[in-house]
Design a protein around this motif. Structure first.
Motif, mmCIF file in Angstrom:
data_model
loop_
_atom_site.group_PDB
_atom_site.id
_atom_site.type_symbol
_atom_site.label_atom_id
_atom_site.label_comp_id
_atom_site.label_asym_id
_atom_site.label_seq_id
_atom_site.Cartn_x
_atom_site.Cartn_y
_atom_site.Cartn_z
ATOM 1 N N GLY A 1 26.877 31.423 40.306
ATOM 2 C CA GLY A 1 27.052 31.273 41.087
ATOM 3 C C GLY A 1 27.725 31.761 42.338
ATOM 4 O O GLY A 1 26.712 32.030 42.966
ATOM 5 N N PRO A 2 29.201 31.615 43.510
ATOM 6 C CA PRO A 2 28.565 32.081 44.282
ATOM 7 C C PRO A 2 28.066 34.323 44.578
ATOM 8 O O PRO A 2 28.484 34.813 42.920
ATOM 9 N N ALA A 3 27.093 33.912 45.313
ATOM 10 C CA ALA A 3 26.582 35.877 45.218
ATOM 11 C C ALA A 3 27.869 36.408 45.895
ATOM 12 O O ALA A 3 28.560 36.264 46.583
ATOM 13 N N PRO A 4 28.433 37.841 45.245
ATOM 14 C CA PRO A 4 28.861 38.957 45.430
ATOM 15 C C PRO A 4 28.300 38.905 46.019
ATOM 16 O O PRO A 4 27.954 39.048 47.622
ATOM 17 N N HIS A 5 30.174 39.915 46.836
ATOM 18 C CA HIS A 5 28.998 41.113 48.068
ATOM 19 C C HIS A 5 28.242 41.877 48.180
ATOM 20 O O HIS A 5 28.546 42.515 47.807
ATOM 21 N N PRO A 6 27.822 41.685 49.565
ATOM 22 C CA PRO A 6 26.521 42.860 49.184
ATOM 23 C C PRO A 6 27.014 44.104 49.654
ATOM 24 O O PRO A 6 26.225 45.208 48.832
ATOM 25 N N ARG A 7 28.041 44.678 49.907
ATOM 26 C CA ARG A 7 28.541 45.950 49.810
ATOM 27 C C ARG A 7 28.908 46.513 48.638
ATOM 28 O O ARG A 7 29.359 46.978 48.204
ATOM 29 N N LEU A 8 29.147 45.359 47.924
ATOM 30 C CA LEU A 8 29.740 45.926 46.730
ATOM 31 C C LEU A 8 29.255 46.007 45.862
ATOM 32 O O LEU A 8 27.188 45.615 45.948
ATOM 33 N N ARG A 9 29.396 47.104 44.682
ATOM 34 C CA ARG A 9 28.568 48.307 43.687
ATOM 35 C C ARG A 9 27.946 47.211 42.833
ATOM 36 O O ARG A 9 29.058 46.475 41.601
ATOM 37 N N VAL A 10 27.023 48.222 42.458
ATOM 38 C CA VAL A 10 25.724 46.439 41.495
ATOM 39 C C VAL A 10 25.755 47.049 40.014
ATOM 40 O O VAL A 10 26.537 48.543 39.863
ATOM 41 N N THR A 11 26.257 46.704 38.449
ATOM 42 C CA THR A 11 26.085 46.647 37.130
ATOM 43 C C THR A 11 25.284 47.487 37.065
ATOM 44 O O THR A 11 23.945 47.095 37.197
ATOM 45 N N ASN A 12 25.134 47.398 35.009
ATOM 46 C CA ASN A 12 23.157 47.735 34.634
ATOM 47 C C ASN A 12 23.259 46.454 34.334
ATOM 48 O O ASN A 12 22.202 45.920 34.057
ATOM 49 N N GLN A 13 24.359 45.676 34.461
ATOM 50 C CA GLN A 13 24.067 44.008 33.538
ATOM 51 C C GLN A 13 23.506 43.373 35.162
ATOM 52 O O GLN A 13 22.459 43.085 34.694
ATOM 53 N N ASP A 14 23.768 43.953 35.916
ATOM 54 C CA ASP A 14 22.706 43.335 37.476
ATOM 55 C C ASP A 14 21.916 43.803 37.528
ATOM 56 O O ASP A 14 20.559 42.805 37.985
ATOM 57 N N ARG A 15 21.472 45.034 37.569
ATOM 58 C CA ARG A 15 20.015 45.556 38.238
ATOM 59 C C ARG A 15 19.652 44.382 36.806
ATOM 60 O O ARG A 15 17.896 44.714 37.397
ATOM 61 N N ASP A 16 19.941 44.575 35.329
ATOM 62 C CA ASP A 16 18.889 43.508 34.063
ATOM 63 C C ASP A 16 18.556 42.802 34.400
ATOM 64 O O ASP A 16 17.035 41.797 33.887
ATOM 65 N N HIS A 17 19.200 41.671 35.375
ATOM 66 C CA HIS A 17 19.560 40.138 35.251
ATOM 67 C C HIS A 17 18.489 39.462 36.404
ATOM 68 O O HIS A 17 17.711 39.138 36.086
ATOM 69 N N VAL A 18 18.717 40.907 37.777
ATOM 70 C CA VAL A 18 17.217 41.222 37.861
ATOM 71 C C VAL A 18 15.876 41.504 38.301
ATOM 72 O O VAL A 18 15.120 40.557 37.736
ATOM 73 N N VAL A 19 16.031 42.594 37.249
ATOM 74 C CA VAL A 19 14.767 42.902 36.234
ATOM 75 C C VAL A 19 14.031 41.657 35.902
ATOM 76 O O VAL A 19 12.691 41.519 35.548
#
Length: 203
Positions: free
Chosen positions: A17-35
């Motif tokens: 979907g639309p990407a979150p705002h760049p200044r928002l903190r990432v979650t562990n799920q966000d990191r795992d998604h990119v990994v």
């Protein structure tokens, strides 16, 4: 990394979907998604070992979405391109966002109470100089109270020269007492307060 890597969703597949705002903190799920996407790109031969290790480290140590976007942008160019401004917190009219301390509230309330106790102009001035330098909230209330009581002081000096003024002075003093109490309560409730009929000489 061992195991079967699930193919990543692509922008055209509707996986993002639309990407979150760049200044928002990432979650562990966000990191795992990119990994997951970086690992898939490495398995497809789109990254060499050094690039894979570097991006994996950057993904696992990312703090905000701005840290993740460069990792993915050359793999999926539209990733992060549609980021929208972060929504601002909605607060009730006249109320400030949360985050004020007890000292902020007490200092702001004191700016309204001290004149009632006899420190007409001196009280708000003390709070402005003592707490206003470190707390915008205290400064806002202290400046408002100071301007109001300067107005009351000027009226007390000028009005006795007229008959109507002599009658109005006690009314003004009573109103100043009541408004001071209202200002104190308002300050304790994390809200702004505006005195009526005030000459705002100090900003």
């Amino acid at each position: 990394m061992a195991g079967v890597v699930r193919p990543p969703a692509t922008p055209s597949a509707g996986g993002w979907g639309p990407a979150p705002h760049p200044r928002l903190r990432v979650t562990n799920q966000d990191r795992d998604h990119v990994v997951e996407h970086v690992t898939s790109a490495y398995a497809e031969g789109r990254l060499d070992k050094d690039e894979f290790d570097e991006r994996l480290h950057r993904a696992m140590t990312a703090r905000t979405h701005a840290d993740l976007i460069p990792i993915m942008r050359d793999l999926y160019p539209s990733w992060g391109a549609t980021s929208a401004p972060a929504p601002r917190p909605r607060v009730a009219a006249g109320h400030r966002p949360t985050g004020l301390t007890g000292n902020d509230r007490l200092g702001a309330a004191a700016a309204h109470v001290l004149p009632i106790l006899g420190l007409s102009v001196i009280g708000p001035l003390i709070m402005l100089l003592a707490g206003g330098r470190t707390s915008p909230y205290i400064r806002s209330h202290a400046v408002e109270s100071l301007n109001f009581h300067l107005t009351v002081l000027a009226a007390t000096i000028v009005l006795p020269f007229t008959v109507v003024g002599v009658i109005l002075i006690p009314v003004i003093w009573i109103a100043a007492f009541v408004l001071g109490v209202v200002g104190m309560v308002t300050a304790l409730n994390d809200s702004d307060f505006r005195y009526p009929l005030t000459l705002r000489l100090i900003k």
